[in-house]
Design an enzyme around this catalytic site. Structure first.
Site, PDB file in Angstrom:
ATOM      1  N   GLY A 266       0.803  -1.216   0.000  1.00  0.00           N
ATOM      2  CA  GLY A 266       0.000   0.000   0.000  1.00  0.00           C
ATOM      3  C   GLY A 266       0.835   1.263   0.000  1.00  0.00           C
ATOM      4  O   GLY A 266       2.047   1.233   0.201  1.00  0.00           O
ATOM      5  N   VAL A 267       0.162   2.368  -0.221  1.00  0.00           N
ATOM      6  CA  VAL A 267       0.825   3.661  -0.259  1.00  0.00           C
ATOM      7  C   VAL A 267       1.245   4.071   1.157  1.00  0.00           C
ATOM      8  O   VAL A 267       0.609   3.694   2.131  1.00  0.00           O
ATOM      9  CB  VAL A 267      -0.121   4.715  -0.899  1.00  0.00           C
ATOM     10  CG1 VAL A 267      -1.357   4.963  -0.064  1.00  0.00           C
ATOM     11  CG2 VAL A 267       0.615   6.012  -1.180  1.00  0.00           C
ATOM     12  N   GLY A 268       2.345   4.807   1.258  1.00  0.00           N
ATOM     13  CA  GLY A 268       2.736   5.369   2.542  1.00  0.00           C
ATOM     14  C   GLY A 268       4.042   4.815   3.077  1.00  0.00           C
ATOM     15  O   GLY A 268       4.599   3.852   2.558  1.00  0.00           O
ATOM     16  N   SER A 269       4.512   5.466   4.134  1.00  0.00           N
ATOM     17  CA  SER A 269       5.840   5.200   4.678  1.00  0.00           C
ATOM     18  C   SER A 269       5.960   3.806   5.276  1.00  0.00           C
ATOM     19  O   SER A 269       6.978   3.137   5.123  1.00  0.00           O
ATOM     20  CB  SER A 269       6.170   6.228   5.761  1.00  0.00           C
ATOM     21  OG  SER A 269       6.120   7.530   5.225  1.00  0.00           O
ATOM     22  N   GLU A 291      -0.507  -1.311  -6.739  1.00  0.00           N
ATOM     23  CA  GLU A 291      -1.014  -0.096  -7.362  1.00  0.00           C
ATOM     24  C   GLU A 291       0.152   0.870  -7.493  1.00  0.00           C
ATOM     25  O   GLU A 291       0.744   0.998  -8.543  1.00  0.00           O
ATOM     26  CB  GLU A 291      -2.229   0.466  -6.592  1.00  0.00           C
ATOM     27  CG  GLU A 291      -2.150   0.307  -5.095  1.00  0.00           C
ATOM     28  CD  GLU A 291      -3.382   0.792  -4.337  1.00  0.00           C
ATOM     29  OE1 GLU A 291      -4.502   0.772  -4.847  1.00  0.00           O
ATOM     30  OE2 GLU A 291      -3.201   1.206  -3.178  1.00  0.00           O
ATOM     31  N   ASN A 381      -7.123   9.762   4.975  1.00  0.00           N
ATOM     32  CA  ASN A 381      -6.918   9.771   3.519  1.00  0.00           C
ATOM     33  C   ASN A 381      -8.091   9.112   2.788  1.00  0.00           C
ATOM     34  O   ASN A 381      -8.802   9.752   2.045  1.00  0.00           O
ATOM     35  CB  ASN A 381      -5.613   9.056   3.160  1.00  0.00           C
ATOM     36  CG  ASN A 381      -4.399   9.729   3.790  1.00  0.00           C
ATOM     37  OD1 ASN A 381      -4.406  10.938   3.999  1.00  0.00           O
ATOM     38  ND2 ASN A 381      -3.388   8.960   4.113  1.00  0.00           N
ATOM     39  N   GLY A 385      -6.947   1.359  -2.326  1.00  0.00           N
ATOM     40  CA  GLY A 385      -7.121   0.028  -2.907  1.00  0.00           C
ATOM     41  C   GLY A 385      -7.108  -1.082  -1.883  1.00  0.00           C
ATOM     42  O   GLY A 385      -7.232  -2.249  -2.238  1.00  0.00           O
TER      43      GLY A 385
END
Lengths: 508, 508
Positions: A266-269, A291, A381, A385
């Site tokens: 997933g997105v993010g740190s 993604e 946020n 996905g």
């Protein structure tokens, strides 16, 4: 490396369409629906949004903004600030936009990222007045070649009344060829999506468009806003170790091979940091089917650990982005960017059997996950996905640090204040304390494992007390709860500044 | 119509394997894992479970029971009563078993019904010691022909150490040919599932089995337990009308054609009743792609409204069951029964674009749905296939009566006490009051629509008061809540016997 804009418009029909951003912005009227390119700050339209912000100084209007995912500051910050966004779909991650959303000033539809394209196709979303998509070239055949993301660009272009192309010449011409555009037919009329391997190409290198719909081409030079991720830290390193340990157990049991299975991150740190953990592992020959592709994916390619990566965007830090562009020739044969409908498609996720890694804001003792709402009310946020993947993947893994704000907040709670992923979809929870493999466990079994393995020691007694009391009060119901107390952790946080009960403070 | 058992075993290798149910039961030992046929009381093994219950009178043992879904009384009632079930997967719907689950006496893993087969295949569930599956014949080629359900039988047979077949001669021989057995390969190694039409056959008419694994064939004569659904009532008739009205709006808008799209309808009286509503509608040429096929499907076939139905079981009332079996020749060309992994597969659900109709216990004002837990703690039945469908379908529709227990309970609440379906998956809510089309709406928009259209008038002021106060307190957060009061509706119900606040009683 960069040619001029004119050279990049290789089809005669398009060459006369160059206009200024201001002119393009002048076509956009109050109440219109815009379908913008871009996914997690990558490949977003920038010039026309900037011109819209300028136009707002002298003209009052609002538009609905549909994108792939979160965009860079030109849209999600500056357009929000200028109060010209009425409704925003399907994902954002900007502090200012978030503030406006939680003040009721922007209507925000938080949606599974694979669903948006279906809704456009079905006619529920639309009609899209203008698709505004960033491109790095237009081919001889008139295909629009996207840049660092595909997102929902193809579906917006297909269904928009008019199309504006932002031809961004800051992207190297070597990006051409890394995209694979495949658009399913309508539901009920479509064939199986033929994708069975991560590195398989099933579409075209660019987006088809009716040239008559293209009303303007705006030349742009502005690079993507770099990602805002922070580097791995001590706790994410521990999380990565627990995650790797879980995978090793799966290999030992024969449920996974040494090559594992395609990874989604997933997105993010935090997800980026945990993926980085593979650098110091025995695993190699990895495949990524995700993604957004963040720094860690390219670091793993550099280390020879990743043989192929498929995504719908790449979003990199300034440093990594520079390095990747300087060496794009090296990476391009190991990369595919697809529409997000494909990267996030349940059909493909289930078929390939992805290992899916996403970040939770908080988890409860029964394994329900909150990905979106702070204290149940404030949007952070969005679900992104994570739901496409967790429901349909081979393994739905969620990451969270066990505490936040120096221990004032426990990320493991009795009852999450908002549910984005239910107990049915959450296979493994990883914190810096350890991991809980929840597969095949009933709720009461899950609760004890999550408390023991994932909660921070300072919160374990308080969680155990909640669970024990609920167990006793209900006499062993399937999912013991004391609904009177289920949310007191949040009300304590609001009133006293901490979730920690006084009676348990001594245990720290 | 019925031949003798011997005639139905058409392969020599199997003929010498007939044993008594008692002998088969004697092989089953404490701690074993059993994979049983059956889905919603249809096609379940009955003789060996009955013998196990008898064996329990003189012998102490417990087994883990894996099935397709809920089974008839022989397993879910009598085996539960005899205390010989340790763990039960993945669905049940029996009052006695439910009691044992909520007393902590049976461990219950409530799971998406498409997921179980993947977990067997991956090795997480297993090894299965005995698959015990009902059949109506064994073919010359040694294929096991299932009866009124396919469920998970094929995957259990494939992965079990030993197989016991219950050859049930009460089923008409004309059932042969209605099954279509297709088993996907392992994740990561499989091809696209070639199914693109409801009536398409992609597999074999029976289940392949290694004859050496078949250790016994038990002859049985006992029919399926009839379904327990109750007939449509005034409220379900209203719900059906609202549902049809919603569909008409979709047709009018061009998002659906007159033929609609394949329909899925969940187990139980309400979904059955609402499906019955098509009888008195203008819609015809309907297709069903569902898990269980209940009375309404056959009533619609009788009325010439349904041209084809695909399911993984059929579960009928005594009267309808009798009529269907008497006329099975008439129905068989319009029917396919598939493994539940196929009927509930996200790949197929998304591709065909199903209209999915499932029942909720309660919904909250933001569109989250509780399908499983009474007051958040007590298991009712389980999530079943509703999650497979709602997430991946074209339309995820949930049905509930707006009140229960003569108004003491509102099925529309501020915050559901358990979340099985999140706001992201719930497209439309239908009660006898009306319907709320939630697609493309943000949470605050949804709340107002659900209160106005779906809540019972006696609860509307109380819901509105909650929403208004939360809106004011948060200053317009994405999802306004007052977590102090979110669950007081349940604590009021427990203490005062009603969710209705005294202050709002006057409004009734």
């Amino acid at each position: 490396m960069n040619e001029g804009a004119f050279d990049r418009i290789r089809n005669e029909q398009f060459r006369g369409k160059i206009v200024s951003a201001e002119e393009a912005a002048s076509w956009i009227q109050d109440g219109m629906k815009l379908g913008l390119s871009g996914f997690t700050r990558a490949g977003d339209a920038k010039a026309v949004p900037t011109a819209l912000v300028n136009k707002a100084k002298t003209e009052s209007f609002k538009v609905d903004v549909y994108t792939g995912a979160s965009l860079g500051p030109e849209v999600d910050q500056y357009m929000a600030e200028a109060n010209i966004i009425n409704k925003r779909w399907p994902f954002q991650a900007d502090p200012l936009m978030r503030k406006k959303i939680n003040a009721g000033e922007i209507i925000y539809v938080d949606q599974h990222l694979s669903h948006t394209a279906e809704l456009v196709r079905s006619g529920l979303i639309g009609p899209i007045d203008f698709a505004i998509v960033e491109a790095m070239a237009i081919t001889e055949e008139g295909l629009i070649i996207p840049t660092t993301s595909v997102g929902n660009s193809a579906i917006y272009v297909e269904h928009a009344k008019h199309v504006i192309i932002e031809l961004n010449v800051s992207h190297p011409s070597e990006l051409e060829g890394i995209h694979d555009i495949y658009i399913p037919a309508k539901q009920g009329e479509r064939e199986p999506i033929p994708l069975t391997k991560v590195d398989q190409r099933i579409g075209t290198i660019g987006i088809s468009v009716d040239p008559d719909k293209v009303v303007g081409i705006v030349v742009s030079y502005q690079p993507d806003a770099p990602s805002t991720i922070v580097p791995p830290d001590e706790e994410t390193a521990l999380m990565a170790n627990h995650f790797l340990q879980f995978l090793r157990e799966e290999v030992k049991s024969g449920r996974l091979t040494e090559e594992l299975a395609p990874l989604q991150s997933g997105v993010g740190s935090i997800a980026n940091a945990v993926l980085s953990g593979f650098l110091n592992s025995e695993f190699s020959e990895l495949e990524i089917y995700s993604e957004v592709l963040q720094d860690a994916v390219f670091d793993l390619m550099d280390a020879g650990k990743v043989k192929y990566a498929s995504g719908c965007s790449f979003t990199l830090s300034e440093e990594k982005g520079y390095q990747v562009y300087e060496n794009i020739e090296k990476y391009r044969d190991q990369l595919i960017l697809r529409p997000q409908e494909l990267s996030n498609h349940p059909e493909i996720i289930r078929r390939l059997g992805l290992i899916s890694i996403n970040t939770a804001l908080e988890c409860d003792i029964y394994g329900n996950v909150n990905s979106t709402h702070i204290s149940g009310t404030k949007m952070m946020n969005g679900i992104g996905g994570s739901g496409d993947y967790a429901r349909n993947a081979r393994l739905g893994i969620f990451l969270t640090k066990s505490i936040a704000k120096n221990g004032k907040i426990s990320s493991i709670v009795p009852f999450v204040s908002h549910v984005d992923h239910t107990e049915h979809d959450v296979d493994v929870i990883v914190t810096e304390q350890g991991y809980a493999d929840l597969r095949g466990l009933a709720p009461k079994e899950r609760a004890q494992k999550i408390i023991d393995n994932c909660a921070h020691p300072m919160y374990r007694p308080q969680l155990q007390a909640y669970f024990d009391e609920a167990l006793e009060q209900t006499g062993g119901h399937q999912t013991p709860h004391n609904l009177d107390k289920a949310f007191t952790w949040y009300t304590n946080l609001a009133k006293k500044g901490t979730m920690l009960d006084t009676v348990f403070e001594v245990v720290q």
